[in-house]
Design a protein around this motif. Structure first.
Motif, PDB file in Angstrom:
ATOM      1  N   PRO A   1       0.827  -1.206   0.000  1.00 49.75           N
ATOM      2  CA  PRO A   1       0.000   0.000   0.000  1.00 49.75           C
ATOM      3  C   PRO A   1       0.865   1.262   0.000  1.00 49.75           C
ATOM      4  CG  PRO A   1      -0.578  -1.473   1.812  1.00 49.75           C
ATOM      5  CD  PRO A   1       0.610  -2.057   1.160  1.00 49.75           C
TER       6      PRO A   1
ATOM      7  N   LYS B   1     -12.880  -8.086  -8.231  1.00 49.61           N
ATOM      8  CA  LYS B   1     -12.495  -7.617  -6.894  1.00 49.61           C
ATOM      9  C   LYS B   1     -12.287  -8.825  -5.970  1.00 49.61           C
ATOM     10  CE  LYS B   1     -12.895  -4.747  -3.118  1.00 49.61           C
ATOM     11  NZ  LYS B   1     -12.978  -5.648  -1.987  1.00 49.61           N
TER      12      LYS B   1
ATOM     13  N   LYS C   1      -4.885  -1.711  -0.731  1.00 49.13           N
ATOM     14  CA  LYS C   1      -6.272  -1.242  -0.581  1.00 49.13           C
ATOM     15  C   LYS C   1      -6.956  -1.321  -1.935  1.00 49.13           C
ATOM     16  CE  LYS C   1      -4.974   1.936   3.002  1.00 49.13           C
ATOM     17  NZ  LYS C   1      -4.506   3.326   3.031  1.00 49.13           N
TER      18      LYS C   1
ATOM     19  N   SER D   1     -10.612  -1.094  -4.083  1.00 49.48           N
ATOM     20  CA  SER D   1     -11.975  -0.559  -4.000  1.00 49.48           C
ATOM     21  C   SER D   1     -12.808  -0.937  -5.208  1.00 49.48           C
ATOM     22  CB  SER D   1     -11.935   0.964  -3.946  1.00 49.48           C
ATOM     23  OG  SER D   1     -11.324   1.351  -2.759  1.00 49.48           O
TER      24      SER D   1
ATOM     25  N   GLY E   1     -13.046   2.261   0.384  1.00 47.20           N
ATOM     26  CA  GLY E   1     -11.885   2.615   1.183  1.00 47.20           C
ATOM     27  C   GLY E   1     -12.274   3.400   2.417  1.00 47.20           C
TER      28      GLY E   1
ATOM     29  N   PRO F   1      -7.030   4.360  -1.694  1.00 49.75           N
ATOM     30  CA  PRO F   1      -6.875   2.971  -2.142  1.00 49.75           C
ATOM     31  C   PRO F   1      -5.877   2.869  -3.297  1.00 49.75           C
ATOM     32  CG  PRO F   1      -9.179   3.619  -2.054  1.00 49.75           C
ATOM     33  CD  PRO F   1      -8.371   4.861  -1.903  1.00 49.75           C
ATOM     34  N   ASP F   2      -5.299   1.670  -3.455  1.00 52.01           N
ATOM     35  CA  ASP F   2      -4.283   1.467  -4.501  1.00 52.01           C
ATOM     36  C   ASP F   2      -4.910   1.029  -5.825  1.00 52.01           C
ATOM     37  OD1 ASP F   2      -1.793   1.592  -2.714  1.00 52.01           O
ATOM     38  OD2 ASP F   2      -3.076   0.138  -1.693  1.00 52.01           O
TER      39      ASP F   2
END
Ligand SMILES: Nc1ncnc2c1ncn2[C@@H]1O[C@H](COP(=O)(O)OP(=O)(O)OP(=O)(O)O)[C@@H](O)[C@H]1O
Length: 543
Positions: free
Chosen positions: A144, A165, A178, A180, A203, A226-227
């Motif tokens: 992250p 996801k 992270k 999302s 997130g 978020p990444d």
């Protein structure tokens, strides 16, 4: 045949085997290697061009582009980032826990993406394309960071985005990136401006009220940074237009089902997303089981020095699906044929494709009346209903699922036994994706496509696809006159004329029953008439 052997065949010759105890994992910790490179200590560095060519040939991997990196033959060959071994070993741990060895598209796409190239990846349905982009993305992201979205993944439907996801979450077990998922509730402009509605922000650690003050709150939530963002183009464009999402840090934009997203009304949205990914080191990866030439030509305008990877024959149906084209005479004949199939025993789970939302609803009413354990999914159902139906079908509570082409792409129901094309698919591409909902990851599957006299103009096209993937079709179908392109397009758009055999007098009763079944989670009254797909009559139905 074991599942592994079947997956080996599906993936064009790759032998799937269990990794030798913990060798790779233990050995890799503490080793140093340059950032984002592949550890090619096995075959690759030493191997000559001929060895690489032979390897590709064995796995039916076709590549085009300059300096295409050699394929990897195991996940253990993934590089170790110089920043520290944690990300890499965490990813490897998740991979070896769940997946063992790469499939051919993964063998070639992973090193190509890791060497920071734009990629076009085309491989059969169910052959692991999600992992082919998910693994290098996570390897490249490592850990992250508080930079904002660095990777953005687009998929045409919410169901597929949610599935991607889930797959990312699986790999993320030890990485803690992270991730999302941008959903309607989170991004629809209506809900963002209405004080009555509530929503989530990805997130965000807690539920936040979505009201006019939402922008402030979302800005606060964006600090979670978020990444990875997974989204459908429509939601993402809404969020972009409301300045709720900033994609300027995105280095990797992945478009799944790219051929679908580069046409059919999505073009403008894709353009907007690409424009918003303004980072100068941005890379683009496009994946699909089908890539018509015209779409690739269009896509080339946004790609730079890309690597093109095709596994097996391009634009072909999965060879693990036994396919049949069944003449049913007329519209009425379809219902008779379904009844016959139900009576002679259909092993669930079964997916039935129809052409439109109204047809889906009508067929649902018919099958509820027939006492089949059935549910229906289409774009008119609420998000909650759609989620619930997918969940119940995955869990085996629903045995027959009627759907539109909404579910034709990408969705991975592992054990679907039979796909029935109740309505003839609009074109060969959609046919390939529809029948690809079965025969996934090494499972064998069966697809039955009904056709009537009205479907004759498109029959030759589909018959060619069926034949090319190894199933039998009568010679006369292949000799039918070719339909002109313009006429094909017209046929694609034309609705199927009559309802699925709904008698006017019965209509009301059937609709009532269907409503009841739908309210009760699609549980029709028990009658036990059919052997397999009716509630209460099949033992050990799996999903
Ligand atoms: N290397 C692997 N070994 C075993 N199973 C795998 C491997 N890679 C992926 N899978 C599994 O194969 C199934 C199909 O994968 P995925 O959904 O990525 O297929 P796909 O190629 O994207 O198909 P589609 O074109 O229909 O979208 C998934 O259940 C996935 O978990």
């Amino acid at each position: 045949m074991s599942q592994n052997d079947a997956f080996h065949m599906l993936t064009a010759g790759l032998r799937v085997r269990r990794p030798a105890s913990s060798t790779g994992m233990a050995a890799q910790r503490g080793k140093k290697s340059s950032m984002f490179t592949l550890d090619t200590t096995t075959a690759d560095t030493d191997s000559s061009q001929e060895d690489v060519a032979a390897l590709r040939k064995r796995h039916r991997i076709h590549v085009r582009g300059s300096d295409v990196p050699a394929p990897v033959t195991s996940f253990a060959q993934l590089g170790k980032p110089a920043a520290g071994p944690a990300a890499s070993s965490g990813l490897l741990q998740a991979l070896t826990e769940f997946f063992k060895e790469p499939s051919p598209i993964q063998m070639q796409a992973i090193p190509a993406l890791l060497s920071n190239r734009d990629v076009v990846g085309v491989a059969p349905t169910g052959s692991g394309k999600t992992l082919a982009f998910a693994v290098p993305m996570m390897q490249l992201l490592q850990a992250p960071k508080e930079e904002g979205f660095r990777c953005c993944i687009l998929a045409p439907t919410r169901e597929l985005a949610a599935q991607i996801k889930r797959e990312l979450d699986l790999l993320n077990t030890h990485l803690h990136l992270k991730i999302s998922l941008l959903t309607k509730a989170r991004a629809a402009s209506g809900s963002l401006t209405s004080s009555k509605k509530h929503g989530w922000w990805p997130g965000c650690p807690k539920m936040i009220p979505v009201c006019p003050k939402v922008l402030l709150k979302l800005t606060w939530c964006m600090r979670a940074r978020p990444d990875i963002l997974v989204a459908t183009p429509m939601r993402l464009v809404h969020a972009l237009q409301h300045k709720l999402v900033d994609l300027s840090a995105v280095r990797w934009l992945v478009v799944d089902e790219a051929d679908r997203l580069f046409e059919n009304g999505f073009e403008q949205q894709i353009d907007e997303v690409i424009a918003a990914c303004s980072h100068k080191k941005r890379r683009i990866a496009l994946f699909s089981a089908t890539m018509p030439e015209r779409v690739e030509t269009l896509a080339q305008t946004v790609l730079h020095d890309y690597v093109r990877i095709v596994v097996g024959a391009a634009n072909a149906a999965n060879q693990d699906v036994e396919q049949e084209l069944k003449f049913v005479g007329s519209e009425e004949g379809k219902m008779t044929a379904i009844r016959q199939m139900l009576q002679t025993g259909l092993q669930p789970p079964v997916l039935i494709f129809v052409q439109s939302k109204s047809r889906a609803q009508q067929l649902f009413e018919e099958l509820v009346y027939e006492n089949v354990n059935v549910d229906v999914i289409h774009a008119d159902r609420t998000q909650q209903q759609r989620d619930e139906v997918v969940k119940r079908f995955r869990e085996g509570q629903v045995w027959v699922l009627i759907c539109t082409d909404l579910m034709g792409r990408g969705v991975d129901f592992k054990a679907v036994n039979v796909v029935i094309n109740y309505d003839f698919p609009p074109n060969a591409t959609e046919y390939i994706h529809r029948v690809g909902r079965t025969g996934r990851a090494g499972h064998r599957g069966r697809a039955v496509t009904f056709f009537t006299v009205d479907d004759r103009p498109m029959l030759r096209n589909i018959a060619n696809v069926v034949k090319a993937s190894g199933s039998e079709v009568p010679e006369w179908m292949l000799k039918l006159k070719k339909t002109e392109k313009q006429r094909s397009r017209q046929i694609e758009r034309a609705p199927v004329s009559s309802n699925p055999n709904v008698q006017a007098a019965d209509k009301k009763t059937k609709a009532k029953r269907a409503q009841k079944a739908s309210d009760a989670g699609a549980a029709p009254p028990k009658k036990g008439k059919h052997r397999s797909t009716t509630r209460g009559s099949t033992k050990g139905a799996s999903a």
